[in-house]
Design an enzyme around this catalytic site. Structure first.
Site, PDB file in Angstrom:
ATOM      1  N   CYS A 189      25.509  30.139  37.446  1.00 21.05           N
ATOM      2  CA  CYS A 189      25.166  29.182  37.226  1.00 21.05           C
ATOM      3  C   CYS A 189      24.570  29.339  35.742  1.00 21.05           C
ATOM      4  O   CYS A 189      23.453  29.841  34.984  1.00 21.05           O
ATOM      5  CB  CYS A 189      23.187  28.790  37.945  1.00 21.05           C
ATOM      6  SG  CYS A 189      23.745  29.189  39.477  1.00 21.05           S
ATOM      7  N   ARG A 239      30.852  29.375  32.840  1.00 19.08           N
ATOM      8  CA  ARG A 239      30.110  30.203  32.361  1.00 19.08           C
ATOM      9  C   ARG A 239      31.218  29.765  34.073  1.00 19.08           C
ATOM     10  O   ARG A 239      30.339  30.510  35.344  1.00 19.08           O
ATOM     11  CB  ARG A 239      28.813  30.094  32.759  1.00 19.08           C
ATOM     12  CG  ARG A 239      28.542  30.586  31.857  1.00 19.08           C
ATOM     13  CD  ARG A 239      26.620  30.041  31.719  1.00 19.08           C
ATOM     14  NE  ARG A 239      25.324  30.868  32.391  1.00 19.08           N
ATOM     15  CZ  ARG A 239      25.086  31.417  32.337  1.00 19.08           C
ATOM     16  NH1 ARG A 239      25.485  31.769  31.359  1.00 19.08           N
ATOM     17  NH2 ARG A 239      24.269  32.736  32.794  1.00 19.08           N
ATOM     18  N   TRP A 278      27.240  27.195  40.272  1.00 15.15           N
ATOM     19  CA  TRP A 278      28.097  27.919  41.231  1.00 15.15           C
ATOM     20  C   TRP A 278      27.519  28.007  42.451  1.00 15.15           C
ATOM     21  O   TRP A 278      26.662  28.976  42.722  1.00 15.15           O
ATOM     22  CB  TRP A 278      27.798  29.372  40.441  1.00 15.15           C
ATOM     23  CG  TRP A 278      29.395  30.182  40.851  1.00 15.15           C
ATOM     24  CD1 TRP A 278      30.688  30.047  40.292  1.00 15.15           C
ATOM     25  CD2 TRP A 278      29.498  31.194  41.413  1.00 15.15           C
ATOM     26  NE1 TRP A 278      31.430  30.833  40.907  1.00 15.15           N
ATOM     27  CE2 TRP A 278      30.405  31.629  41.311  1.00 15.15           C
ATOM     28  CE3 TRP A 278      28.510  32.129  42.131  1.00 15.15           C
ATOM     29  CZ2 TRP A 278      31.279  32.841  42.166  1.00 15.15           C
ATOM     30  CZ3 TRP A 278      29.095  32.919  43.247  1.00 15.15           C
ATOM     31  CH2 TRP A 278      30.299  33.453  42.995  1.00 15.15           C
ATOM     32  N   ASN A 317      19.039  29.782  38.974  1.00 19.05           N
ATOM     33  CA  ASN A 317      20.379  30.706  39.012  1.00 19.05           C
ATOM     34  C   ASN A 317      19.876  32.248  39.754  1.00 19.05           C
ATOM     35  O   ASN A 317      18.596  32.751  39.354  1.00 19.05           O
ATOM     36  CB  ASN A 317      20.681  31.609  37.028  1.00 19.05           C
ATOM     37  CG  ASN A 317      21.784  32.047  36.940  1.00 19.05           C
ATOM     38  OD1 ASN A 317      22.347  32.354  38.176  1.00 19.05           O
ATOM     39  ND2 ASN A 317      21.666  32.547  35.748  1.00 19.05           N
ATOM     40  N   GLY A 318      20.183  32.792  40.268  1.00 19.67           N
ATOM     41  CA  GLY A 318      20.561  33.760  40.970  1.00 19.67           C
ATOM     42  C   GLY A 318      20.072  33.670  42.569  1.00 19.67           C
ATOM     43  O   GLY A 318      21.093  32.937  43.178  1.00 19.67           O
ATOM     44  N   GLU A 349      44.828  45.742  34.190  1.00 19.14           N
ATOM     45  CA  GLU A 349      44.267  44.464  33.317  1.00 19.14           C
ATOM     46  C   GLU A 349      44.939  43.197  33.105  1.00 19.14           C
ATOM     47  O   GLU A 349      45.117  42.490  33.442  1.00 19.14           O
ATOM     48  CB  GLU A 349      43.777  45.253  31.984  1.00 19.14           C
ATOM     49  CG  GLU A 349      43.375  43.988  30.819  1.00 19.14           C
ATOM     50  CD  GLU A 349      42.410  43.022  31.564  1.00 19.14           C
ATOM     51  OE1 GLU A 349      41.154  44.022  32.501  1.00 19.14           O
ATOM     52  OE2 GLU A 349      41.871  41.633  30.675  1.00 19.14           O
ATOM     53  N   LYS A 376      44.474  39.346  34.555  1.00 17.08           N
ATOM     54  CA  LYS A 376      44.514  38.275  33.408  1.00 17.08           C
ATOM     55  C   LYS A 376      45.155  37.359  34.524  1.00 17.08           C
ATOM     56  O   LYS A 376      44.635  36.425  34.351  1.00 17.08           O
ATOM     57  CB  LYS A 376      45.365  38.765  32.653  1.00 17.08           C
ATOM     58  CG  LYS A 376      44.144  39.380  31.308  1.00 17.08           C
ATOM     59  CD  LYS A 376      43.087  38.516  30.691  1.00 17.08           C
ATOM     60  CE  LYS A 376      42.001  38.927  31.326  1.00 17.08           C
ATOM     61  NZ  LYS A 376      41.171  40.062  31.573  1.00 17.08           N
ATOM     62  N   GLU A 409      44.107  36.248  37.324  1.00 18.87           N
ATOM     63  CA  GLU A 409      42.698  34.808  37.414  1.00 18.87           C
ATOM     64  C   GLU A 409      43.342  33.800  36.462  1.00 18.87           C
ATOM     65  O   GLU A 409      42.266  32.538  36.918  1.00 18.87           O
ATOM     66  CB  GLU A 409      42.150  35.598  35.912  1.00 18.87           C
ATOM     67  CG  GLU A 409      41.188  36.449  36.468  1.00 18.87           C
ATOM     68  CD  GLU A 409      40.271  36.996  35.488  1.00 18.87           C
ATOM     69  OE1 GLU A 409      38.602  37.438  35.394  1.00 18.87           O
ATOM     70  OE2 GLU A 409      40.210  37.829  34.553  1.00 18.87           O
ATOM     71  N   HIS A 458      55.494  55.990  46.308  1.00 16.09           N
ATOM     72  CA  HIS A 458      54.283  56.182  47.977  1.00 16.09           C
ATOM     73  C   HIS A 458      54.458  54.765  48.357  1.00 16.09           C
ATOM     74  O   HIS A 458      53.687  54.788  49.186  1.00 16.09           O
ATOM     75  CB  HIS A 458      53.103  56.835  47.557  1.00 16.09           C
ATOM     76  CG  HIS A 458      53.216  58.157  46.563  1.00 16.09           C
ATOM     77  ND1 HIS A 458      53.671  59.032  47.099  1.00 16.09           N
ATOM     78  CD2 HIS A 458      53.553  58.120  44.998  1.00 16.09           C
ATOM     79  CE1 HIS A 458      54.437  60.064  46.184  1.00 16.09           C
ATOM     80  NE2 HIS A 458      53.952  60.092  44.922  1.00 16.09           N
ATOM     81  N   LYS A 490      31.960  33.114  34.225  1.00 16.73           N
ATOM     82  CA  LYS A 490      31.835  33.987  32.793  1.00 16.73           C
ATOM     83  C   LYS A 490      30.869  35.222  33.460  1.00 16.73           C
ATOM     84  O   LYS A 490      31.061  36.530  32.980  1.00 16.73           O
ATOM     85  CB  LYS A 490      31.285  33.319  31.613  1.00 16.73           C
ATOM     86  CG  LYS A 490      31.915  33.920  30.202  1.00 16.73           C
ATOM     87  CD  LYS A 490      33.109  34.818  30.090  1.00 16.73           C
ATOM     88  CE  LYS A 490      33.508  35.359  29.338  1.00 16.73           C
ATOM     89  NZ  LYS A 490      34.350  36.336  28.901  1.00 16.73           N
TER      90      LYS A 490
HETATM   91  O1  M6R Z   1      30.553  40.618  31.558  1.00 15.38           O
HETATM   92  P1  M6R Z   1      31.035  41.928  32.011  1.00 15.38           P
HETATM   93  O2  M6R Z   1      31.990  42.519  31.383  1.00 15.38           O
HETATM   94  O3  M6R Z   1      29.888  42.428  32.553  1.00 15.38           O
HETATM   95  O4  M6R Z   1      31.562  40.896  32.794  1.00 15.38           O
HETATM   96  C1  M6R Z   1      32.346  42.036  33.736  1.00 15.38           C
HETATM   97  C2  M6R Z   1      33.529  40.769  34.453  1.00 15.38           C
HETATM   98  O5  M6R Z   1      32.864  40.507  35.748  1.00 15.38           O
HETATM   99  C3  M6R Z   1      34.720  40.218  33.733  1.00 15.38           C
HETATM  100  O6  M6R Z   1      35.030  40.913  32.442  1.00 15.38           O
HETATM  101  C4  M6R Z   1      35.436  39.545  34.563  1.00 15.38           C
HETATM  102  O7  M6R Z   1      36.260  40.422  35.233  1.00 15.38           O
HETATM  103  C5  M6R Z   1      36.354  38.715  33.544  1.00 15.38           C
HETATM  104  N1  M6R Z   1      36.410  37.824  34.503  1.00 15.38           N
HETATM  105  C6  M6R Z   1      37.388  38.998  33.559  1.00 15.38           C
HETATM  106  O8  M6R Z   1      38.826  38.600  32.903  1.00 15.38           O
END
Ligand code: M6R
Length: 606
Positions: free
Chosen positions: A2, A27, A74, A100-101, A479, A483, A486, A502, A601
């Site tokens: 949020c 975010r 959110w 938020n939370g 990674e 990417k 996402e 395996h 975010k």
């Molecule tokens: O702010 P942070 O680096 O702690 O965030 C960790 C993950 O939430 C963040 O890396 C997330 O996986 C991203 N969406 C990756 O692109």
């Protein structure tokens, strides 16, 4: 998660709130709303969906005023809907709350409040906070918020305005961040400094359990015990322009292109190339303390966790210190063995990821010294750890982490070299010189953009992808897969190339693109064999290599050729084409690459 914004001053508040919410869109959210105080009453407008829907609804309301709150939600408790959107107003129409939370004991409190005659119109935990605060409101909003906060369990950042009493915004937090922007005869409020940069660079970060009161004249803060306290004013050195798109179609693309600068800024001023030395001042780690380290636990989530996996290779390889890498969300649940000579390093772009912060707390409880690698000045992780290596990537707005990741890898390389410098063997100057060449190599790999756009065109209709890597490039395979998932919503798996036989080899058919990272010398031949195995089963092999493309004749359908740098820094070069591939596949499939569905975010809930 949020987004929270607030303003109190003499300007027209609605445009300011909407502008702040736009800056926090990255975010992640699914509904939005604002409340403005006018003539002693609360005017609240909320809408499901994106901010444009809220703007549309606002067009039908001539809301004017000079203080109020805005929120992007959110969903946690209750579906994304207008009814569950914030601000939440109590059933006696006296306070409006944004949150938020997660308030964990909200059901118990709700039942009690219902028995006392308070009514509810939403499924949210936030409405409980609104009614609870109102139930204690007897002219002093700050007292009512403090009393209510004393009963809340869980994680929350709350901002409250009221029709009772003065022109004021009252805030408190336990977990998720809240930052106050200090202006002249005006105050700003946000969950992230990025929303404040256009108005002020002077900010105050609230500590956990602080209660703050914003009035046009200034800010007052009380700590958990109710004592008046002064919190330092931090001057942010972020350039507001950095938080704009600057001509790029998406923040993600802009941030991918900012990587040569981001990696350079992260080692600048920390490496003395002439004397062959590394200095990490903010790390607060004396040579004696560095020599005494017996084990390092790296704690992180998502992309930052992938950086941690590379960090394990770097620190163990260069400084011979044992390293374990854990997900922030898992560490506490395996009863970890942590000794007094161990160090826990939290890696976080935002510095606010709840799982990473809780894991660090668990490590501290077991006696570890805490360090962090972070991109957000003054964030929670920085405040709770004994020392930090800042990644100087500048604000990262795209939800998919790119420049923060490559900067984290530079920070980890610096940490590994620093430990080698103080623990031995001696630090060789060529390891530092390798850093000096890195920005140019990253710049060179960005020159592959068009090639990758074409590649994305050819494979954007695939329903699955496999990414393979070995050794220090195995985390880069992870990674690359993350990417793509996402940004494009294509299912993708990252695997250590040798593990393919395996299990995942069963997935291979003529439809499956397999991106295999074959750089360096150490595992090159092994990866090449793994590629042959994939090709033999009909898979479409895409080689990412620093070798002559001809070496892949008859094996790979596509070759992405990247510049060669030293083995320890090669992951930084290798990940860039994978970011571009994910970006262009996402764009091609019409996905919202800067704000992918369901993602946030800063993940400030556990
Ligand atoms: O702010 P942070 O680096 O702690 O965030 C960790 C993950 O939430 C963040 O890396 C997330 O996986 C991203 N969406 C990756 O692109």
């Amino acid at each position: 998660m949020c987004g929270i914004v607030g303003y109190l001053g003499s300007k027209e508040v609605v445009p300011l709130l909407l502008d702040g919410l736009r800056r926090l869109e990255y975010r992640g959210y699914d509904s939005a709303g604002i409340t403005v105080l006018r003539n002693g009453s609360l005017e609240t407008v909320r809408a499901e969906g994106k901010l444009d829907q809220l703007v549309e609804k606002l067009a039908g309301h001539a809301i004017r005023g000079s203080y109020g709150l805005g929120h992007t939600r959110w969903a946690t408790h209750g579906a994304p809907s207008e009814q569950n959107a914030h601000p939440m107003v109590d059933s006696r129409q006296r306070v409006a709350v944004i949150h938020n939370g997660i308030i964990e004991n909200f059901l118990t409190l709700k039942e009690r409040l219902q028995a006392e005659g308070w009514s509810f119109t939403s499924e949210t935990d936030t409405e409980v906070a609104a009614n609870l605060i109102s139930s204690y409101l007897d002219g002093d909003l700050k007292e009512a918020v403090a009393r209510a906060a004393g009963e809340l369990e869980g994680m929350y950042a709350l901002a409250v305005v009221s029709t009772v009493g003065e022109r004021e915004i009252v805030v408190t937090r336990h977990g998720p961040p809240l930052v106050i922007g200090v202006g002249e005869d005006e105050q700003f409020l946000a969950s992230d400094p990025a929303a404040l940069l256009a108005h002020t660079k002077d900010v105050v970060f609230l500590e956990n359990n602080d209660v703050g009161r914003l009035t046009p004249e200034g800010i007052e803060i009380w700590d958990a015990g109710g004592a008046r306290v002064e919190r330092p004013v931090t001057r942010l050195n972020w350039d507001p322009i950095q938080a704009e798109k600057g001509g790029y179609k998406h923040f993600m693309l802009k941030e991918i292109h900012e990587q040569p600068l981001a990696v350079q800024e992260t080692f600048a001023g920390r490496v003395d190339f002439e004397r062959g030395q590394i200095t990490l001042e903010e790390l607060n780690l004396s040579e004696a303390a560095g020599r005494a380290i017996e084990k390092i636990d790296i704690l992180a989530c998502g992309t930052s966790w992938h950086a941690g996996l590379v960090g394990k290779f770097l620190i163990q390889g260069l400084a011979r210190v044992p390293v374990e890498v854990d997900y922030g969300s898992e560490f506490r649940y395996r009863d970890p063995i942590v000794g007094p000579n161990d160090v826990a390093v939290g890696i976080s772009q935002s510095g606010e990821t709840a799982d990473t912060l809780s894991a660090l707390e668990a490590a501290a409880d077991r006696g570890a010294r805490l360090l962090s690698i972070c991109n957000a000045p003054g964030s929670q992780i920085v405040r709770m750890t004994d020392g930090v290596i800042y990644t100087h990537a500048g604000p990262e707005i795209g939800v998919a982490s790119t420049k923060a990741f490559t900067s984290q890898l530079v920070a980890l390389y610096l940490l590994a070299l620093y430990l080698r410098q103080i623990r031995g063997p001696a630090l060789e100057p060529e390891r530092l010189r390798a850093l000096a060449h890195l920005p140019a190599a990253v710049d060179e790999v960005l020159g592959l953009e068009q090639e990758l756009e074409q590649l994305a065109r050819r494979y954007s209709r695939a329903s699955d992808f496999l990414f393979l890597g070995r050794g220090i490039n195995y985390p880069i395979a992870l990674e690359g897969a993350l990417k793509l998932k996402e940004i494009s919503y294509i299912h993708a798996e990252g695997y250590p190339a040798g593990e393919m036989k395996h299990g995942p080899i069963a997935l291979i058919d003529e439809e499956l693109p397999i991106v295999a990272i074959a750089t360096g010398d150490r595992v090159y031949e092994k990866v090449r064999s793994n590629m042959q195995e994939a090709k033999a089963r009909g898979g479409i092999v895409i080689a990412l290599t620093d070798r002559d493309p001809q070496e892949f004749d008859g094996i790979a359908a596509e070759v992405i050729q990247v510049p060669r740098v030293c083995e320890e820094l090669q992951p930084i070069v290798n990940v860039v084409p994978l970011q571009l591939l994910a970006y262009y596949v996402g764009v091609r499939r019409g996905a919202d690459v800067d704000q992918p569905r369901n993602l946030a975010k800063s993940v400030t809930v556990e």
